[in-house]
Enzyme design. Structure first.
Site, PDB file in Angstrom:
ATOM      1  N   HIS A 144     -15.589 -22.947  -7.885  1.00 11.65           N
ATOM      2  CA  HIS A 144     -15.409 -24.483  -7.781  1.00 11.65           C
ATOM      3  C   HIS A 144     -16.375 -25.168  -8.665  1.00 11.65           C
ATOM      4  CE1 HIS A 144     -17.524 -25.263  -3.478  1.00 11.65           C
ATOM      5  NE2 HIS A 144     -18.178 -25.578  -4.588  1.00 11.65           N
ATOM      6  N   ASP A 204     -19.301 -35.728  -6.182  1.00 10.47           N
ATOM      7  CA  ASP A 204     -18.509 -35.830  -4.839  1.00 10.47           C
ATOM      8  C   ASP A 204     -19.138 -36.131  -3.730  1.00 10.47           C
ATOM      9  OD1 ASP A 204     -20.224 -33.826  -4.863  1.00 10.47           O
ATOM     10  OD2 ASP A 204     -19.033 -32.046  -5.179  1.00 10.47           O
ATOM     11  N   ASP A 207     -16.707 -19.793  -5.046  1.00 10.34           N
ATOM     12  CA  ASP A 207     -15.370 -19.386  -5.298  1.00 10.34           C
ATOM     13  C   ASP A 207     -14.857 -19.829  -6.704  1.00 10.34           C
ATOM     14  OD1 ASP A 207     -15.398 -22.029  -4.712  1.00 10.34           O
ATOM     15  OD2 ASP A 207     -13.952 -22.023  -2.861  1.00 10.34           O
ATOM     16  N   GLU A 216     -11.499 -27.190  -5.649  1.00  9.91           N
ATOM     17  CA  GLU A 216     -11.363 -25.704  -5.139  1.00  9.91           C
ATOM     18  C   GLU A 216     -10.325 -25.023  -6.148  1.00  9.91           C
ATOM     19  OE1 GLU A 216     -13.473 -24.798  -3.368  1.00  9.91           O
ATOM     20  OE2 GLU A 216     -13.822 -25.623  -1.305  1.00  9.91           O
TER      21      GLU A 216
END
Ligand code: GLP
Length: 259
Positions: free
Chosen positions: A137, A66, A135, A142
């Site tokens: 991811h 990413d 979280d 996400e």
């Protein structure tokens, strides 16, 4: 089921993943690595620095997971800079064979399509390193990300921006968007190696490994992959209900079976 290996320290995890990568490169000098950013993969890169020293790695190809959208590629916290400084230069890879999504492209949708296409043209990723966000991811997929998603722009959650603020002068400087390989893209890699260290990851690890398959916890996508190795330290494993079973399976691992 993913293979779950619990080790005392991140350095032990670095040695295990480093061995798997070095073995792969021994068998295929032009292998395609999927590289990740964040603090988690650093012990792997540290291990590889010594393990690969003196070996010819000039044909190794690599794709990053990413990149932030909205910061210059030469910004010290762009994933372009980080991959260059933590992976390409220290390991002696050939810079033109290491790709990072172009978060500065005028046409981000096109850049995303081209990135997936470049991975396909390279013959796919042989081994993909993954960290996990607090979280749940992976990459920057996400919560809510489709399991079939391809490389695309995602909006970062406030939690992720807070987690990553430590790398920037202030939270206001943390980008709100990123160009990330999709979960569907990641699932096409031939071997996934997910790493997680520390108490702060324990909840995400438990949800990813033992919770129901859910887009709310993107890392649960690993259960759709036929060859996934998860390496966690003691603290990141601290909330796993079936921890003793994973330890039993690893202790009884057949000698012929690699990672
Ligand atoms: C970022 C990256 C992820 C990484 C995550 C965890 O959001 N996009 O690839 O897994 O951070 O980072 P760390 O390893 O520093 O905890």
């Amino acid at each position: 089921m993913a293979e779950i290996i619990i080790v005392p320290t991140p350095e032990d995890a670095g040695r295990l993943a480093g061995t798997a990568i070095a073995d792969l490169l021994g068998a295929r000098p032009d292998a395609v690595l999927g590289v990740a950013t964040g603090s988690t993969p650093l012990p792997v890169y540290d291990d590889l620095r010594t393990r690969l020293a003196g070996r010819d790695v000039s044909r190794v190809r690599a794709f990053a997971l990413d990149e932030y959208v909205g910061i210059d590629r030469d910004h010290p916290e762009s994933y372009h800079s980080i991959i260059q400084n933590q992976v390409t230069l220290p390991l002696g890879l050939t810079p033109s064979l290491v790709r990072v999504p172009d978060g500065q492209a005028a046409d981000l949708e096109r850049a995303a399509l081209e990135y997936d296409e470049a991975i396909r043209k390279a013959g796919g990723i042989d081994l993909q390193l993954l960290g996990i966000g607090s979280d749940g991811h992976i990459g920057f997929n996400e919560p809510g990300s489709s399991f079939a998603s391809r490389t695309r722009v995602k909006t970062l959650t406030p939690q992720t921006r807070e987690d990553n603020a430590r790398f920037f002068a202030s939270i206001d400087e943390v980008p709100r968007h990123a160009l990330t390989q999709g979960l569907g893209t990641i699932l096409e890699a031939r071997h996934l190696v997910l790493l997680a260290f520390g108490e702060a990851k324990a909840e995400a690890v438990a949800l990813a490994l033992e919770g129901p398959l859910s887009a709310r916890v993107p890392a649960t996508a690993i259960h759709l992959h036929p060859h996934c190795t998860v390496i966690v330290d003691d603290q990141a494993a601290s909330r796993l209900a079936d921890r003793s079973f994973y330890e039993y399976v690893f202790a009884n691992k057949p000698a012929w079976q690699g990672l």
